[in-house]
Scaffold this motif. Structure first.
Motif, PDB file in Angstrom:
ATOM      1  N   ARG A   1       0.705  -1.192   0.012  1.00 16.60           N
ATOM      2  CA  ARG A   1       0.015   0.003  -0.152  1.00 16.60           C
ATOM      3  C   ARG A   1       0.750   1.270  -0.177  1.00 16.60           C
ATOM      4  O   ARG A   1       0.516   2.406  -0.720  1.00 16.60           O
ATOM      5  CB  ARG A   1      -0.854   0.185   1.346  1.00 16.60           C
ATOM      6  N   HIS A  51      -4.087   8.625  -8.794  1.00 17.70           N
ATOM      7  CA  HIS A  51      -4.153  10.105  -8.379  1.00 17.70           C
ATOM      8  C   HIS A  51      -5.412  10.861  -9.136  1.00 17.70           C
ATOM      9  O   HIS A  51      -5.602  12.065  -8.474  1.00 17.70           O
ATOM     10  CB  HIS A  51      -2.767  10.845  -9.005  1.00 17.70           C
ATOM     11  N   ALA A  70      -7.442   6.616  -5.127  1.00 17.06           N
ATOM     12  CA  ALA A  70      -6.679   6.072  -4.269  1.00 17.06           C
ATOM     13  C   ALA A  70      -7.104   6.203  -2.806  1.00 17.06           C
ATOM     14  O   ALA A  70      -6.701   5.398  -1.927  1.00 17.06           O
ATOM     15  CB  ALA A  70      -5.348   6.435  -4.513  1.00 17.06           C
ATOM     16  N   HIS A  71      -7.668   7.516  -2.598  1.00 20.66           N
ATOM     17  CA  HIS A  71      -8.147   7.931  -1.071  1.00 20.66           C
ATOM     18  C   HIS A  71      -9.492   7.210  -0.584  1.00 20.66           C
ATOM     19  O   HIS A  71      -9.682   6.776   0.351  1.00 20.66           O
ATOM     20  CB  HIS A  71      -7.996   9.055  -0.781  1.00 20.66           C
ATOM     21  N   THR A  86      -9.462  14.873  -4.076  1.00 16.74           N
ATOM     22  CA  THR A  86      -9.881  13.639  -3.449  1.00 16.74           C
ATOM     23  C   THR A  86      -9.775  12.683  -4.649  1.00 16.74           C
ATOM     24  O   THR A  86     -10.842  12.493  -5.380  1.00 16.74           O
ATOM     25  CB  THR A  86     -11.343  13.706  -2.955  1.00 16.74           C
ATOM     26  N   SER A  87      -8.842  11.691  -4.589  1.00 18.15           N
ATOM     27  CA  SER A  87      -8.426  10.807  -5.551  1.00 18.15           C
ATOM     28  C   SER A  87      -9.249   9.411  -5.392  1.00 18.15           C
ATOM     29  O   SER A  87      -9.600   9.183  -4.177  1.00 18.15           O
ATOM     30  CB  SER A  87      -7.274  10.530  -5.778  1.00 18.15           C
ATOM     31  N   ASP A 146      -9.595   2.608  -0.010  1.00 20.61           N
ATOM     32  CA  ASP A 146      -8.367   2.224   0.998  1.00 20.61           C
ATOM     33  C   ASP A 146      -8.899   1.034   1.729  1.00 20.61           C
ATOM     34  O   ASP A 146     -10.022   0.271   1.378  1.00 20.61           O
ATOM     35  CB  ASP A 146      -8.322   3.315   2.082  1.00 20.61           C
ATOM     36  N   ARG A 204       0.727  12.980  -9.018  1.00 20.62           N
ATOM     37  CA  ARG A 204      -0.143  14.209  -9.166  1.00 20.62           C
ATOM     38  C   ARG A 204       0.698  15.523  -9.792  1.00 20.62           C
ATOM     39  O   ARG A 204       1.617  15.759  -9.639  1.00 20.62           O
ATOM     40  CB  ARG A 204      -0.463  14.676  -7.559  1.00 20.62           C
ATOM     41  N   LEU A 259       0.545   4.144  -2.800  1.00 16.45           N
ATOM     42  CA  LEU A 259       0.479   5.548  -2.644  1.00 16.45           C
ATOM     43  C   LEU A 259       1.640   6.606  -2.971  1.00 16.45           C
ATOM     44  O   LEU A 259       1.360   7.621  -3.216  1.00 16.45           O
ATOM     45  CB  LEU A 259       0.154   5.659  -0.991  1.00 16.45           C
ATOM     46  N   HIS A 291     -13.548   8.221   2.985  1.00 18.05           N
ATOM     47  CA  HIS A 291     -13.704   9.164   2.025  1.00 18.05           C
ATOM     48  C   HIS A 291     -14.695   8.563   1.027  1.00 18.05           C
ATOM     49  O   HIS A 291     -14.594   7.146   0.773  1.00 18.05           O
ATOM     50  CB  HIS A 291     -12.331   9.323   1.144  1.00 18.05           C
TER      51      HIS A 291
END
Length: 629
Positions: free
Chosen positions: A34, A184, A290-291, A287-288, A294, A45, A38, A382
């Motif tokens: 992870r 991203h 990837a977030h 806010t991607s 999780d 980005r 990340l 998120h």
């Protein structure tokens, strides 16, 4: 967007200890992969529109086909670019409604201060059409093709966000795997909604069984099928397509309440347009995907699947999606969560109702509220709607033509279809992992009566669905039997679904026989009342012990004890030579199958997501293959 967090007044309980423990061990297990993922996301980005970094010639190619304000916006390097990636085709009823979406989205994105371009299409095949046919052997591999096609669509470095248009079996997981390689970017999944309810599912099932027994004509069967699958929209039974929608909504990847709004309605259009506006806002917020995806979101997706008796295909798809985000999810995580997540819905094949009945009874909003209040979902996640899963208690409505969200139902409107945690259909999620000298498998028992969950009977071994059907029609299976259908795994022949076995197996059970199925193939959500140990791993084609089972061997499948074993001494079983194998390259040809030979050779086991990507030397986050199996 106008979807504030709900203030229900219910005190928030602590997270259920098993949900907390499973999440913690996933986090620990995934720490390195992870972190690597990340780090890669952070490196991708950019400040401002990503296309600002393109040389002039590259950028000019990117807006050459644009006109009017969109051309100005792309050239001006000031507005976010949004990619539309769509699985539209008009062969699949679930995807046919998507043909109108790009124009709606372009207008909405423009209104929100961005510019949307149709970046690429991905293939979408229908398991319903290919069921039992050679084309079905490409179905699981199509997920990898969709992921790669999504990657191609997003690879131009023109985009600051993405809208992913898709619904069915391998399409949604493939879109997600592809989009997570561009972690991203913000991304929202945009569904189409179910077709209206047609012929009741139990009546359809009854006609199928009559046909299997030779007591209904082909014309009667076709009439029943046509009355079930009858218009644009997703098929209404709770298979993988509708499981996709529910799971990704609870993961926070749909707008709240978007999953089961019918196509061709003003509300469906309003939700689609709002997705366009919302992804522009997400690009500005940073806010991607990837977030959003999780460890907590993955656990929430598993819990939602279990609480509704969803498709067993997600024991592979969610593993593959998690892996694409650097997260290591295992079958043991499913098993442990299933033991504490109550079954809150009965949707066909786990009951008589369809997905429209579930939605009308309270649907996702009631389900999320119940699971949150019981501490079975992570609230602090998120989502594409904003922070916190409380937003998904709320349902969308049109108020004088304006899209708003209101509090969803606090009580089920039909307790035959949907119930609360205090009065579940069952105390557990009905998905079990069974283990023994035949390997590991998953079994979905939410539709299996308790008295049928343990079977001890002689094996009858097949390597082709057609041979099973012939034996059934000849009356050779009219006794207690454990049907073993092997060489159906991903490496053998692409792991086709085996829905065609269900009517005949149901007939044998209705005659009073003890019946079970053991296979390294798939059954999705359609195994129904027959106990079926599926996805047996290691598969026969990879040297698994299933390859050594013989006709007449006693097999015990006990879903309550979690066991799957052949009652043959270990030394004898190991000494047996295999007498059959997967189709040769020459046999596995036609219907496009030869084009997928490289994927068949590279695919990993079902327990690791039946993924190709993790088998190409090193996986995409730098983890040696097999190091966490």
């Amino acid at each position: 967007m106008n979807a504030p967090a709900s203030t229900s007044g219910t005190a928030r309980p602590d997270l259920h200890p098993v949900v907390a423990e499973v999440t913690e061990r996933i986090v620990a297990r995934s720490a390195r992969t992870r972190s690597t993922y990340l780090d890669r996301v952070a490196g991708a980005r950019s400040e401002g529109p990503v296309r600002a970094g393109l040389p002039c010639s590259n950028l000019a190619h990117g807006f050459a086909a644009c006109a009017g304000p969109d051309r100005t916006a792309v050239r001006g390097l000031s507005k976010p670019g949004i990619a539309i990636v769509s699985a539209y085709n008009d062969l699949l009823s679930a995807h046919q409604p998507l043909h109108e979406y790009p124009e709606w989205i372009r207008d909405a994105v423009r209104e929100a201060g961005g510019v949307a371009q149709f970046a690429g299409g991905v293939p979408a095949m229908c398991d319903g059409i290919t069921q039992g046919r050679p084309g079905m052997e490409l179905s699981l591999f199509s997920r990898e093709v969709i992921a790669m096609a999504t990657g191609i669509a997003l690879s131009h470095q023109m985009f600051d966000g993405a809208l992913l248009l898709g619904v069915c079996d391998k399409i949604v997981p493939g879109l997600l795997v592809g989009a997570l390689s561009f972690g991203h970017l913000p991304a929202i999944l945009v569904p189409a909604g179910p077709m209206p309810s047609g012929l009741p599912n139990r009546e359809k099932s009854r006609v199928r069984q009559l046909f299997a027994e030779g007591r209904a004509s082909r014309e009667e069967l076709l009439d029943a099928e046509a009355a079930s699958y009858h218009s644009p929209g997703t098929c209404t039974f709770y298979g993988t397509a509708n499981s996709n929608q529910l799971v990704v909504e609870v993961m926070g990847l749909h707008l709240p309440g978007a999953s089961f709004v019918p196509p061709g309605t003003p509300l469906r259009r309003a939700l689609t347009e709002e997705a366009g506006r919302r992804v522009v806002a997400l690009a500005a917020e940073g806010t991607s995907i990837a977030h959003v995806v999780d460890e907590r979101a993955i656990v929430n997706g598993v819990v939602a699947l279990l609480a509704t008796g969803g498709s067993t295909n997600h024991t592979m798809h969610l593993v593959a999606v998690a892996s694409a985000a650097g997260i290591r999810l295992t079958w043991d995580d499913f098993d442990d969560l299933s033991a504490v997540v109550p079954l809150l819905s009965r949707i066909y094949p786990n009951g008589g109702a369809d997905i429209n009945h579930f939605h009308a009874a309270g649907g996702v909003q009631f389900l999320v509220g119940e699971l949150l209040d019981a501490g079975l979902l992570h609230p602090d996640v998120h989502t594409v709607a904003g922070p916190g899963l409380d937003r998904y208690r709320r349902e969308p409505v049109l108020d004088e033509g304006r899209l708003v969200w209101r509090d969803g139902p606090r009580h089920s409107l039909d307790t035959d279809v949907l119930r609360g945690v205090a009065d579940p259909f069952a105390p557990d999620g009905g998905l079990r992992v069974v283990r023994g000298n035949l390997g590991r498998a998953v079994i979905k028992v939410s539709a299996v009566a308790p008295e049928h969950r343990s079977v001890l009977a002689p094996a009858r071994v097949f390597t082709r669905q057609e041979d099973f059907t012939a034996a059934f029609r000849a009356g050779e299976l009219d006794s207690d039997v454990v049907v073993v259908l092997r060489n159906q795994g991903p490496r053998a022949n692409g792991m086709p679904e085996l829905h065609g076995l269900t009517p005949a197996l149901g007939v044998l059970m209705d005659r009073g026989h003890r019946v079970a199925l053991v296979t390294d193939g798939r059954m999705s959500g359609a195994s129904g009342k027959v106990p079926a140990a599926i996805h047996v791993s290691p598969e026969a084609a990879a040297g698994g012990p299933l390859a050594r089972v013989q006709d007449g061997d006693l097999i015990r499948l006990d879903a309550e004890r979690g066991s799957l074993e052949v009652l043959v001494p270990d030394a004898e079983l190991a000494a047996r030579e295999t007498v059959d194998g997967p189709p040769s390259a020459a046999e596995w040809a036609g219907t496009g199958r030869e084009l997928f030979a490289a994927l068949r050779a590279a695919v990993g086991p079902a327990e690791e997501g039946a993924s190709v990507f993790g088998r190409l030397g090193l996986d995409h986050v730098g983890e040696p293959v097999g190091s966490w199996a």
